[in-house]
Design a protein around this motif. Structure first.
Motif, PDB file in Angstrom:
ATOM      1  N   PRO A 180       7.948 -52.420 -44.214  1.00 55.54           N
ATOM      2  CA  PRO A 180       8.186 -53.847 -44.440  1.00 55.54           C
ATOM      3  C   PRO A 180       9.326 -54.164 -45.404  1.00 55.54           C
ATOM      4  CG  PRO A 180       5.852 -53.384 -44.520  1.00 55.54           C
ATOM      5  CD  PRO A 180       6.558 -52.065 -44.459  1.00 55.54           C
ATOM      6  N   LYS A 181       9.624 -53.275 -46.329  1.00 57.82           N
ATOM      7  CA  LYS A 181      10.716 -53.531 -47.281  1.00 57.82           C
ATOM      8  C   LYS A 181      12.076 -53.589 -46.596  1.00 57.82           C
ATOM      9  CE  LYS A 181       8.622 -51.841 -51.489  1.00 57.82           C
ATOM     10  NZ  LYS A 181       8.728 -50.951 -52.635  1.00 57.82           N
ATOM     11  N   LEU A 182      12.203 -52.991 -45.404  1.00 54.95           N
ATOM     12  CA  LEU A 182      13.484 -52.986 -44.690  1.00 54.95           C
ATOM     13  C   LEU A 182      13.605 -54.104 -43.660  1.00 54.95           C
ATOM     14  CD1 LEU A 182      13.942 -49.159 -44.043  1.00 54.95           C
ATOM     15  CD2 LEU A 182      14.977 -50.558 -45.824  1.00 54.95           C
ATOM     16  N   ARG A 183      12.629 -55.009 -43.591  1.00 55.79           N
ATOM     17  CA  ARG A 183      12.625 -56.017 -42.537  1.00 55.79           C
ATOM     18  C   ARG A 183      13.820 -56.958 -42.598  1.00 55.79           C
ATOM     19  NH1 ARG A 183       8.351 -57.572 -45.748  1.00 55.79           N
ATOM     20  NH2 ARG A 183       8.639 -59.554 -46.804  1.00 55.79           N
ATOM     21  N   LEU A 184      14.369 -57.187 -43.767  1.00 54.09           N
ATOM     22  CA  LEU A 184      15.517 -58.082 -43.887  1.00 54.09           C
ATOM     23  C   LEU A 184      16.854 -57.358 -43.753  1.00 54.09           C
ATOM     24  CD1 LEU A 184      14.270 -60.366 -46.800  1.00 54.09           C
ATOM     25  CD2 LEU A 184      14.194 -60.802 -44.336  1.00 54.09           C
ATOM     26  N   GLN A 185      16.875 -56.040 -43.943  1.00 60.09           N
ATOM     27  CA  GLN A 185      18.124 -55.297 -43.836  1.00 60.09           C
ATOM     28  C   GLN A 185      18.296 -54.717 -42.429  1.00 60.09           C
ATOM     29  OE1 GLN A 185      15.956 -54.431 -46.463  1.00 60.09           O
ATOM     30  NE2 GLN A 185      16.998 -55.537 -48.070  1.00 60.09           N
ATOM     31  N   ARG A 191      16.179 -48.132 -34.624  1.00 57.69           N
ATOM     32  CA  ARG A 191      15.624 -48.960 -35.697  1.00 57.69           C
ATOM     33  C   ARG A 191      15.886 -50.419 -35.359  1.00 57.69           C
ATOM     34  NH1 ARG A 191      17.264 -46.807 -41.044  1.00 57.69           N
ATOM     35  NH2 ARG A 191      15.252 -45.828 -40.937  1.00 57.69           N
ATOM     36  N   GLY A 192      14.947 -51.298 -35.719  1.00 55.68           N
ATOM     37  CA  GLY A 192      15.167 -52.718 -35.455  1.00 55.68           C
ATOM     38  C   GLY A 192      14.021 -53.578 -35.936  1.00 55.68           C
ATOM     39  N   ARG A 193      14.156 -54.879 -35.627  1.00 57.27           N
ATOM     40  CA  ARG A 193      13.155 -55.863 -36.048  1.00 57.27           C
ATOM     41  C   ARG A 193      12.091 -56.099 -34.985  1.00 57.27           C
ATOM     42  NH1 ARG A 193      18.068 -57.861 -38.184  1.00 57.27           N
ATOM     43  NH2 ARG A 193      17.937 -58.037 -40.448  1.00 57.27           N
ATOM     44  N   ASP A 194      12.399 -55.808 -33.721  1.00 56.16           N
ATOM     45  CA  ASP A 194      11.474 -56.052 -32.624  1.00 56.16           C
ATOM     46  C   ASP A 194      10.879 -54.721 -32.161  1.00 56.16           C
ATOM     47  OD1 ASP A 194      10.077 -57.194 -30.521  1.00 56.16           O
ATOM     48  OD2 ASP A 194      11.819 -57.291 -29.205  1.00 56.16           O
ATOM     49  N   LEU A 195       9.565 -54.590 -32.264  1.00 58.57           N
ATOM     50  CA  LEU A 195       8.896 -53.328 -31.950  1.00 58.57           C
ATOM     51  C   LEU A 195       9.095 -52.925 -30.489  1.00 58.57           C
ATOM     52  CD1 LEU A 195       7.099 -51.002 -32.876  1.00 58.57           C
ATOM     53  CD2 LEU A 195       5.115 -52.440 -32.385  1.00 58.57           C
ATOM     54  N   LYS A 196       9.018 -53.873 -29.573  1.00 59.59           N
ATOM     55  CA  LYS A 196       9.190 -53.548 -28.148  1.00 59.59           C
ATOM     56  C   LYS A 196      10.580 -52.977 -27.874  1.00 59.59           C
ATOM     57  CE  LYS A 196       5.910 -56.801 -26.203  1.00 59.59           C
ATOM     58  NZ  LYS A 196       5.722 -57.944 -25.309  1.00 59.59           N
ATOM     59  N   GLN A 197      11.586 -53.560 -28.489  1.00 60.53           N
ATOM     60  CA  GLN A 197      12.951 -53.066 -28.299  1.00 60.53           C
ATOM     61  C   GLN A 197      13.138 -51.679 -28.905  1.00 60.53           C
ATOM     62  OE1 GLN A 197      15.390 -54.439 -26.509  1.00 60.53           O
ATOM     63  NE2 GLN A 197      13.951 -56.032 -25.914  1.00 60.53           N
ATOM     64  N   VAL A 198      12.525 -51.442 -30.037  1.00 58.04           N
ATOM     65  CA  VAL A 198      12.638 -50.142 -30.694  1.00 58.04           C
ATOM     66  C   VAL A 198      11.961 -49.058 -29.844  1.00 58.04           C
ATOM     67  CG1 VAL A 198      11.951 -48.819 -32.734  1.00 58.04           C
ATOM     68  CG2 VAL A 198      12.868 -51.115 -32.999  1.00 58.04           C
TER      69      VAL A 198
END
Length: 115
Positions: free
Chosen positions: A74-79, A95-102
């Motif tokens: 969670p600490k990397l959610r903005l970077q 790596r990414g913000r969307d789990l499905k895409q990752v």
């Protein structure tokens, strides 16, 4: 109005906040896991909830090193994004913000040519 920043009882008992996967995140991961088990690629998994990250490890055999680790930080959610897929060698595959895409990096392994 009072604001409770932390629970005194939980902190006094030594219980620390842990990062874990939410039910919707687990549904996405377990859906992929079920397809890979049906294809004969994966056989076992393990889930770890640690202080800074949550890990879903995938194994080909039970007594091996994990083939892949799906991590939530969670600490990397903005970077860079809080989700990542890490290979057996420790290399971050996606790596990414969307789990499905990752997780698409792992779904490509399901697609095979039919003879």
């Amino acid at each position: 109005m009072t604001k409770h920043l932390s629970t005194p009882l939980a902190n006094s008992m030594g219980i620390q906040d842990q990062v874990s996967f939410h039910r919707t995140e687990l549904a996405i991961i377990l859906s992929l896991y079920g397809r890979m088990v049906a294809a004969g690629e994966w056989r076992d998994y393990g889930i770890s909830a640690l202080k800074n990250l949550a890990v879903f490890s995938v194994y080909r055999r039970t007594a091996e090193v994990p083939m892949y680790r799906i991590e939530k930080r969670p600490k990397l959610r903005l970077q860079q994004g809080q989700y990542s897929v890490v290979g057996m060698d420790g290399k971050v595959l996606r790596r990414g913000r969307d789990l499905k895409q990752v997780l698409r990096v792992l779904e490509r392994k399901l697609i095979r040519a039919v003879d």
